[in-house]
Design a protein around this motif. Structure first.
Motif, PDB file in Angstrom:
ATOM      1  N   ALA A  21       0.852  -1.185   0.000  1.00  0.00           N
ATOM      2  CA  ALA A  21       0.000   0.000   0.000  1.00  0.00           C
ATOM      3  C   ALA A  21       0.887   1.233   0.000  1.00  0.00           C
ATOM      4  CB  ALA A  21      -0.904   0.008   1.227  1.00  0.00           C
ATOM      5  N   TRP A  42      -4.196   7.093  -2.915  1.00  0.00           N
ATOM      6  CA  TRP A  42      -3.765   6.024  -2.019  1.00  0.00           C
ATOM      7  C   TRP A  42      -4.117   4.700  -2.691  1.00  0.00           C
ATOM      8  CZ3 TRP A  42      -0.677   5.188   1.840  1.00  0.00           C
ATOM      9  CH2 TRP A  42      -0.814   4.028   2.612  1.00  0.00           C
ATOM     10  N   VAL A  44      -3.867   0.327  -2.665  1.00  0.00           N
ATOM     11  CA  VAL A  44      -3.726  -0.863  -1.831  1.00  0.00           C
ATOM     12  C   VAL A  44      -3.950  -2.085  -2.716  1.00  0.00           C
ATOM     13  CG1 VAL A  44      -4.615  -2.130   0.164  1.00  0.00           C
ATOM     14  CG2 VAL A  44      -4.651   0.362   0.181  1.00  0.00           C
ATOM     15  N   GLU A  46      -5.398  -5.562  -2.887  1.00  0.00           N
ATOM     16  CA  GLU A  46      -6.387  -6.278  -2.095  1.00  0.00           C
ATOM     17  C   GLU A  46      -6.826  -7.535  -2.832  1.00  0.00           C
ATOM     18  OE1 GLU A  46      -9.637  -3.681  -1.186  1.00  0.00           O
ATOM     19  OE2 GLU A  46      -8.360  -2.208  -0.212  1.00  0.00           O
ATOM     20  N   LYS A  64      -6.526   8.333   2.012  1.00  0.00           N
ATOM     21  CA  LYS A  64      -6.061   7.129   2.708  1.00  0.00           C
ATOM     22  C   LYS A  64      -7.126   6.507   3.602  1.00  0.00           C
ATOM     23  CE  LYS A  64      -2.307   5.441   5.604  1.00  0.00           C
ATOM     24  NZ  LYS A  64      -1.071   5.800   6.302  1.00  0.00           N
TER      25      LYS A  64
END
Length: 82
Positions: A21, A42, A44, A46, A64
């Motif tokens: 991330a 932001w 990430v 997943e 975020k």
């Protein structure tokens, strides 16, 4: 080759994605009259579960702390990064 742990006990993916991330900056192709032509998001990695199984996705958020992603890309669909 690096050996990494499985993310979840039943996960088909062999990589530990828990630390993947961070902020990425995108530069727009079109110049803006006012302000910057760059936007920071932001991101990430997943694991997204569906009816057939699960896939890894690069999810992006405007901030975020946001609960829902603004969008995502399935990593299996990425063929090139510039």
């Amino acid at each position: 080759m690096v050996n990494m742990a499985i993310t979840q006990p039943n996960s088909p993916h062999r990589y530990d994605i828990s630390n993947l991330a961070g902020y990425l900056t995108k530069e727009s192709q079109k110049p803006k009259l006012l302000g910057s032509n760059k936007s920071t998001r932001w991101f990430v990695v997943e694991e997204i579960s569906g009816g057939v199984g699960s896939e890894l996705a690069l999810c992006y958020y405007k901030h975020k702390g946001d609960k829902e992603p603004a969008g995502w890309f399935f990593l299996k669909d990425v063929s090139e990064i510039e």
